[in-house]
Scaffold this motif. Structure first.
Motif, short mmCIF file in Angstrom:
data_model
loop_
_atom_site.label_atom_id
_atom_site.label_comp_id
_atom_site.label_asym_id
_atom_site.label_seq_id
_atom_site.Cartn_x
_atom_site.Cartn_y
_atom_site.Cartn_z
N GLU A 70 66.85 6.12 -58.53
CA GLU A 70 66.57 6.37 -59.98
C GLU A 70 65.25 5.47 -60.48
O GLU A 70 64.46 5.70 -61.06
CB GLU A 70 67.75 6.41 -61.03
N ASP A 71 65.77 4.10 -60.05
CA ASP A 71 64.65 3.00 -60.66
C ASP A 71 63.27 3.49 -60.20
O ASP A 71 62.09 3.16 -60.52
CB ASP A 71 65.27 1.58 -60.11
N LEU A 72 63.41 3.96 -58.84
CA LEU A 72 62.01 4.36 -57.96
C LEU A 72 61.71 5.64 -58.53
O LEU A 72 60.42 6.04 -58.03
CB LEU A 72 62.01 4.16 -56.75
N GLY A 73 62.20 6.32 -59.50
CA GLY A 73 61.78 7.45 -59.88
C GLY A 73 61.77 8.62 -59.13
O GLY A 73 61.35 9.93 -59.20
N LEU A 74 62.54 8.47 -57.98
CA LEU A 74 62.85 9.58 -56.95
C LEU A 74 63.99 10.71 -57.36
O LEU A 74 63.89 11.65 -56.82
CB LEU A 74 63.13 8.95 -55.48
N ILE A 75 64.94 10.13 -58.02
CA ILE A 75 65.96 11.18 -58.38
C ILE A 75 66.20 10.92 -59.92
O ILE A 75 65.90 9.93 -60.45
CB ILE A 75 67.27 11.05 -57.54
N LYS A 76 66.87 11.91 -60.58
CA LYS A 76 67.04 11.85 -61.97
C LYS A 76 68.22 12.59 -62.30
O LYS A 76 68.84 13.59 -61.54
CB LYS A 76 66.03 12.79 -62.80
N GLY A 77 69.17 12.03 -63.04
CA GLY A 77 70.30 12.57 -63.54
C GLY A 77 70.55 13.38 -64.78
O GLY A 77 69.82 12.96 -65.81
N SER A 78 71.25 14.25 -64.61
CA SER A 78 71.50 15.15 -66.07
C SER A 78 73.04 15.58 -66.16
O SER A 78 73.62 15.52 -65.08
CB SER A 78 70.65 16.38 -65.88
N PRO A 79 73.54 15.59 -67.36
CA PRO A 79 74.84 16.03 -67.49
C PRO A 79 75.42 17.32 -67.10
O PRO A 79 74.59 18.33 -66.80
CB PRO A 79 75.13 15.88 -68.97
N THR A 121 63.43 14.32 -58.15
CA THR A 121 62.29 14.56 -59.29
C THR A 121 61.03 15.26 -58.40
O THR A 121 60.79 15.48 -57.49
CB THR A 121 61.81 13.13 -59.78
N PRO A 122 60.30 15.77 -59.34
CA PRO A 122 59.01 16.51 -58.86
C PRO A 122 58.12 15.57 -58.00
O PRO A 122 57.60 15.93 -56.90
CB PRO A 122 58.32 16.93 -60.17
N ALA A 123 58.23 14.40 -58.56
CA ALA A 123 57.26 13.17 -57.59
C ALA A 123 57.96 12.94 -56.24
O ALA A 123 57.23 12.86 -55.03
CB ALA A 123 57.44 12.14 -58.56
N CYS A 124 59.17 13.11 -56.17
CA CYS A 124 59.99 12.82 -54.91
C CYS A 124 59.75 14.25 -54.06
O CYS A 124 59.51 14.08 -52.85
CB CYS A 124 61.33 12.74 -55.15
N ARG A 125 59.92 15.30 -54.85
CA ARG A 125 59.64 16.66 -53.86
C ARG A 125 58.05 16.59 -53.24
O ARG A 125 57.96 16.98 -52.11
CB ARG A 125 59.75 17.68 -54.68
N GLU A 126 57.49 16.20 -54.06
CA GLU A 126 55.83 16.09 -53.48
C GLU A 126 55.73 15.07 -52.35
O GLU A 126 54.92 15.23 -51.54
CB GLU A 126 54.80 15.80 -54.42
N LYS A 127 56.53 13.79 -52.49
CA LYS A 127 56.38 12.97 -51.59
C LYS A 127 56.96 13.43 -50.17
O LYS A 127 56.38 13.31 -48.98
CB LYS A 127 57.30 11.71 -52.06
#
Length: 151
Positions: free
Chosen positions: A81-90, A103-109
Motif C-alpha cells: 500500500e505504501d508503494l501505491g501498488l494495492i489499495k484497500g476498500s471496505p 491499483t491501476p498503476a500496478c496493473r500497468e506495471k
C-alpha cells in the motif's frame, strides 16, 4: 543372484530431467531480469501475482492462501500500500473487513512487465535460432506441454 542391467532410457531421462530443471530456472531468471519487479520481496511479488490472477481479497484470505500468519501478511500488504501498488476498500458485505485490489498503476506495471518479457523472448528466438531451429523449438514446446498437462 542376477543383477538387472541398467536401463539406458532411465539414465537419459534422469539427465533430461536435470537439464530441463536447470534450463527452466535460467529462463525464469532471464525473464525476471527483463521486467524487474524492483525492490519487491518474493512475498510481495506473490501477493501481487495472486491479486492479479484471482482478483481482490482480504488480508486473512491472502494469508491463508500464501500459508502465512495474518500479522505477517498485514506487514506485506502495508508495504505494498505504501508503494501505491494495492489499495484497500471496505467490504460491502462486511464493513469490518477490507478488500484489497491492485491499483491501476500496478496493473500497468504488470502489463508492461509482461510485454517486456515477451519482447525479449521474441527477439531472442528470432536472432538466435534459425527457422529450422524455431520449428524444432515448436516440437519441443508441444512435448513440454504434454509433460506439464500430464499432472
Amino acid at each position: 543372484m542376477s543383477r538387472r542391467k541398467p536401463d539406458p532410457g532411465a539414465s537419459q531421462a534422469e539427465a533430461l530431467a536435470a537439464d530441463l530443471h536447470t534450463l527452466a530456472g535460467k529462463l525464469k531468471r532471464r525473464l525476471r531480469e527483463q521486467a524487474s519487479a524492483g525492490d519487491l520481496t518474493p512475498s510481495q511479488t506473490a501477493v501481487l501475482m495472486r491479486l492479479d490472477r484471482e482478483g481482490p481479497a482480504t488480508v486473512t484470505a491472502l494469508a491463508r492462501l500464501e500459508g502465512v500468519r495474518s500479522q505477517s501478511m498485514g506487514a506485506t500488504v502495508a508495504a505494498l500500500e505504501d508503494l501505491g501498488l494495492i489499495k484497500g476498500s471496505p467490504d460491502p458485505a462486511d464493513g469490518r473487513q477490507t478488500i484489497l485490489a491492485l491499483t491501476p498503476a500496478c496493473r500497468e506495471k504488470i502489463r508492461s512487465g509482461r510485454a517486456a518479457r515477451h519482447e525479449w523472448l521474441l527477439r531472442a528466438i528470432q536472432s538466435k535460432l534459425t527457422l529450422d531451429e524455431q520449428a524444432e523449438l515448436a516440437v519441443a514446446l508441444r512435448l513440454l506441454g504434454r509433460l506439464v498437462d500430464a499432472g
